[in-house]
Enzyme design. Structure first.
Site, mmCIF file in Angstrom:
data_model
loop_
_atom_site.group_PDB
_atom_site.id
_atom_site.type_symbol
_atom_site.label_atom_id
_atom_site.label_comp_id
_atom_site.label_asym_id
_atom_site.label_seq_id
_atom_site.Cartn_x
_atom_site.Cartn_y
_atom_site.Cartn_z
ATOM 1 N N CYS A 344 0.515 -3.442 -9.000
ATOM 2 C CA CYS A 344 1.870 -2.999 -8.649
ATOM 3 C C CYS A 344 2.945 -3.421 -9.655
ATOM 4 O O CYS A 344 3.742 -2.565 -10.068
ATOM 5 C CB CYS A 344 2.273 -3.462 -7.257
ATOM 6 S SG CYS A 344 0.933 -3.917 -6.191
ATOM 7 N N ARG A 373 -9.548 -11.372 -9.419
ATOM 8 C CA ARG A 373 -9.122 -12.240 -8.323
ATOM 9 C C ARG A 373 -10.165 -13.319 -8.152
ATOM 10 O O ARG A 373 -11.359 -13.026 -8.100
ATOM 11 C CB ARG A 373 -9.026 -11.438 -7.009
ATOM 12 C CG ARG A 373 -7.949 -10.393 -7.056
ATOM 13 C CD ARG A 373 -7.875 -9.625 -5.753
ATOM 14 N NE ARG A 373 -6.923 -8.534 -5.880
ATOM 15 C CZ ARG A 373 -6.719 -7.614 -4.939
ATOM 16 N NH1 ARG A 373 -7.424 -7.654 -3.826
ATOM 17 N NH2 ARG A 373 -5.836 -6.662 -5.130
ATOM 18 N N GLN A 391 -9.524 -1.188 -9.089
ATOM 19 C CA GLN A 391 -8.940 -0.660 -7.862
ATOM 20 C C GLN A 391 -8.549 0.786 -8.085
ATOM 21 O O GLN A 391 -7.990 1.108 -9.133
ATOM 22 C CB GLN A 391 -7.677 -1.455 -7.556
ATOM 23 C CG GLN A 391 -7.714 -2.179 -6.263
ATOM 24 C CD GLN A 391 -6.383 -2.826 -5.956
ATOM 25 O OE1 GLN A 391 -5.525 -2.976 -6.819
ATOM 26 N NE2 GLN A 391 -6.219 -3.212 -4.720
ATOM 27 N N ASP A 393 -6.033 2.549 -7.356
ATOM 28 C CA ASP A 393 -4.701 2.274 -6.857
ATOM 29 C C ASP A 393 -3.780 3.471 -7.080
ATOM 30 O O ASP A 393 -4.028 4.299 -7.953
ATOM 31 C CB ASP A 393 -4.151 1.089 -7.669
ATOM 32 C CG ASP A 393 -3.258 0.191 -6.846
ATOM 33 O OD1 ASP A 393 -2.833 0.630 -5.768
ATOM 34 O OD2 ASP A 393 -3.002 -0.929 -7.296
ATOM 35 N N HIS A 395 0.722 4.236 -6.538
ATOM 36 C CA HIS A 395 2.010 3.925 -5.934
ATOM 37 C C HIS A 395 2.804 5.213 -5.846
ATOM 38 O O HIS A 395 2.851 5.981 -6.801
ATOM 39 C CB HIS A 395 2.739 2.860 -6.756
ATOM 40 C CG HIS A 395 1.998 1.560 -6.753
ATOM 41 N ND1 HIS A 395 1.268 1.119 -7.815
ATOM 42 C CD2 HIS A 395 1.826 0.647 -5.769
ATOM 43 C CE1 HIS A 395 0.695 -0.037 -7.496
ATOM 44 N NE2 HIS A 395 1.010 -0.343 -6.267
ATOM 45 N N LYS A 475 0.998 -1.290 7.676
ATOM 46 C CA LYS A 475 -0.073 -0.640 6.914
ATOM 47 C C LYS A 475 -1.090 0.047 7.799
ATOM 48 O O LYS A 475 -1.237 -0.277 8.978
ATOM 49 C CB LYS A 475 -0.767 -1.656 6.026
ATOM 50 C CG LYS A 475 -1.335 -2.830 6.792
ATOM 51 C CD LYS A 475 -2.110 -3.760 5.875
ATOM 52 C CE LYS A 475 -2.778 -4.850 6.703
ATOM 53 N NZ LYS A 475 -3.779 -5.593 5.994
ATOM 54 N N HIS A 521 2.008 1.782 -1.337
ATOM 55 C CA HIS A 521 0.813 1.371 -2.099
ATOM 56 C C HIS A 521 -0.363 1.979 -1.365
ATOM 57 O O HIS A 521 -0.395 1.931 -0.134
ATOM 58 C CB HIS A 521 0.512 -0.124 -2.036
ATOM 59 C CG HIS A 521 1.602 -1.026 -2.422
ATOM 60 N ND1 HIS A 521 1.560 -1.737 -3.583
ATOM 61 C CD2 HIS A 521 2.735 -1.375 -1.784
ATOM 62 C CE1 HIS A 521 2.646 -2.506 -3.640
ATOM 63 N NE2 HIS A 521 3.367 -2.297 -2.569
#
Ligand SMILES: [Zn+2]
Ligand SMILES: [Zn+2]
Length: 655
Positions: A344, A373, A391, A393, A395, A475, A521
């Site tokens: 992000c 991570r 990921q 991902d 946005h 979420k 997200h």
């Protein structure tokens, strides 16, 4: 029901009915789980729920109790044992032991036999509440170092919170006199908050499964203990069904199939970092090609942001405060940088790179972002739990009034992607505002309303987890169920209320003034490496044709037909099909076995007849012999299967 002071939960069950008393396992008293032997004091009224073998909670109490029985058996058999912890886990239980000899499978059989004796004795679980120092003296004299460590933590937590953390009793313990509960089963005494089944005879079906090394508290600098995993059920039938599923899961273990099919590997040089091999890359790239196409169609653009970014950025994003423990750091020109755990902040810098007009919104910015991570070494598990992953991902920045439609768009995309991979049993959960959260009531209502509205518009059934959202976002989470009935959390859709503020995101509105955009997200596969692991197990390595590393094996019955087979290979290659020629001198039977072990969807056998007629004899790994087809007809069939991404029957359930 009115009862006299000093009546136990078991007595109450009995008064309701002897059937209930027999089926009773434990109870929930004023919201807390307790033993059946718990007495109802004079401080009623009580809210009491008797848990029987029908409840999930009871199953986990049964399993945890079986862990005590196992520990009691280990103590009887091996004497000199230090005990770690023994909780119930999903599908079973474990207990950690520190003992001098290495436990083998024969030991497991011995321990099971001893457990069966304890079950037959119907050894009671006796609860005793003692002051902390009494428990400490007991554990010290028994040399139980790990229990002493736990007691010290309980003491510290109790002193800090001013309350007894170890107690599950309905009545609060008197202050200053910190008490803990001990449970005695056979001659094993354990520090435990309970509850348990009333006696060992209540365990009708159990099985010990494996023994594995496990660091105390998952910390590789602490001693390595031996962890025995087991499971227990309320019936022999349920246990047998579970064991059959485990057997199937073992066959489908992605680590084993990954090795057999040469898809990926792990090495000591990079713990938790997957090495993808050529065959694994084919599968991943096919997944990503599909993913990119479907995102383009849905109006996404793709970006890529750096893996290493300055520490200051992570302060600004809040990750430094909330996520630092799981981050890796490095240094460039004497300044600290972080390896990104999330995409992000980098993505936000792209948005902030220039001003945006309301006319551009929504902007859907996807990133297949490589993140790191930290996970403790003890929890790493093949591709399913790694320290580095990609990921899928994205946005989405939009006008507040576009939020609901954007969420609908994401839900539609999720649905399409999961279906394509063969996941139709999908569970959806909506998590709402937690107690500690940022943002105004109005922001939360708008964001949560958009998620609810979108779920409603798509006629989705979902579970609401009241108060379980992130502190900055409500979420939607997706859990997909694989063919063995296991559930995996993959996709997530979050409406972020923090980042737009922290990063001062703006767009220029119709009124020519600056406004705050809404930000979503979302990830659908989650981690693509983990998703690959899930796919391998779901398919049992039998990938649908579009994903299969090798789609067809061309098998000449003797080397006289190698030249013809070479021509077939060319035709397949020209049609963009991945084929492999087995021109070894082996007999065709051996070639067929090898192709089957490689889980290659199609075998094309060529000999005298085929060479003369310009055909191939097709054997479909799922459907069996299809007879002779012209090369063109096979190519057409295979192309159609690839293009429609048809699922193969193996994906539907265990063989
Ligand atoms: Zn216990
Ligand atoms: Zn994000």
């Amino acid at each position: 029901m009115e009862v006299a002071d000093g009546v136990s939960v078991a007595d109450v069950a009995n008064r309701i009915g002897s059937g209930l008393a027999r089926a009773a396992v434990a109870a929930r008293l004023n919201g807390k789980l307790v033993d059946l032997s718990t007495f109802l004091g004079p401080d009623g009224p009580y809210d009491l729920e008797i848990l029987t073998d029908k409840s999930d909670q009871a199953l986990s109490i049964l399993r945890h109790s079986t862990g005590h029985i196992m520990a009691a058996a280990v103590r009887r058999l091996y004497g000199n044992v230090k005990f770690g912890i023994g909780p119930a886990i999903e599908n079973g239980f474990y207990y950690d032991f520190d003992l001098p000899q290495r436990l083998t499978d024969e030991d497991l059989a011995k321990i099971e036999a001893e457990m069966a004796r304890i079950v037959k004795e119907a050894a009671p679980f006796v609860r005793e509440e003692v002051p902390l120092d009494v428990a400490e003296a007991l554990m010290r004299s028994a040399g139980q170092d790990y229990k002493l460590e736990l007691l010290r933590e309980i003491a510290a937590a109790g002193a800090a919170a001013g309350e007894d953390v170890a107690q599950a009793d309905a009545r609060p313990a008197p202050e200053a006199d910190q008490r803990v509960s001990l449970y005695r089963t056979a001659d094993f005494v354990d520090l435990c908050r309970g509850p348990h089944v009333p006696h060992a005879g209540k365990v009708p079906a159990f099985k010990l499964l494996t023994v594995a090394g496990s660091y105390w508290r998952g910390d590789s600098t602490r001693p390595m203990l031996q962890r025995i995993y087991g499971t227990a059920f309320f019936s022999k039938k349920a246990l047998d069904e579970h064991l059959a599923r485990l057997e199937e899961a073992k066959k489908r273990d992605h680590r084993r199939i990954g090795k057999d099919l040469d898809l990926f590997s792990f090495h000591d040089e990079g713990p938790g970092f997957a090495f993808m091999h050529p065959a694994g890359m084919i599968v991943l790239n096919e997944m990503l090609e599909f993913w990119r196409r479907i995102h383009r169609e849905a109006g996404y653009v793709e970006i890529r942001t750096p893996t290493i970014l300055s520490e200051a950025l992570w302060h600004r994003s809040g990750h430094w405060d909330n996520y630092r423990e799981a981050m890796y750091f490095t240094e460039i020109d004497k300044a600290t940088y972080a390896v990104k755990p999330m995409n992000c902040p980098g993505g936000l810098l792209v948005y902030l790179n220039r001003p945006h007009s309301y006319r551009e919104l929504p902007i859907r910015m996807a990133e297949l972002g490589l993140v790191h991570r930290h996970e403790k070494s003890g929890v790493l598990h093949g591709l399913l739990r790694v320290r580095q992953f990609t990921q899928d991902d994205a946005h989405i920045y939009c006008l507040p009034e576009q939020l609901q439609d954007e969420v609908i768009g994401v839900i539609t995309l999720v649905d399409r992607i999961y279906r394509t991979f063969g996941f139709t049993d999908v569970r959806v959960e909506l998590s709402t505002r937690p107690e500690h959260s940022i943002g105004t009531d109005e922001m939360w209502e708008h964001a949560t309303g958009a998620l609810r509205g979108a779920l409603g518009a798509r006629q989705m059934t979902y579970k609401v987890n009241e108060g379980e959202g992130a502190f900055y976002a409500p979420k939607i989470d997706y859990h997909i169920r694989d063919c063995l009935g296991r559930s995996w959390q993959c996709g997530t859709i979050q409406v972020d209320l923090a980042m737009p503020e922290r990063f001062n995101l703006t767009y220029v509105g119709e009124d020519n003034r600056e406004h705050r955009p809404a930000m979503i997200h979302r990830a659908i596969l989650g981690s693509i490496e983990r998703f690959l692991g899930i796919l391998i197990e779901h398919y049992g390595g039998n990938f649908p044709l579009w994903l299969a590393p090798v789609q067809a094996a061309v098998l000449p019955v003797s080397d006289r037909f190698n030249a013809y087979a070479g021509g077939v290979m060319q035709a397949l290659g020209a049609a963009n099909l991945r084929a492999e020629l087995d021109d070894s001198s082996d007999k065709v039977g051996a070639k067929i076995r090898r192709a089957a072990l490689g889980k290659i969807p199609y075998m094309l056998i060529v000999g005298e007849k085929e060479a003369a007629a310009g055909t191939v004899s097709v054997r479909d790994k799922a459907a069996g012999d299809l007879g002779a087809l012209s090369v063109e007809a096979f190519v057409g069939r295979a192309r159609e299967e690839v293009e429609t991404k048809r699922l193969r029957p193996q994906a539907q359930g265990p063989a």
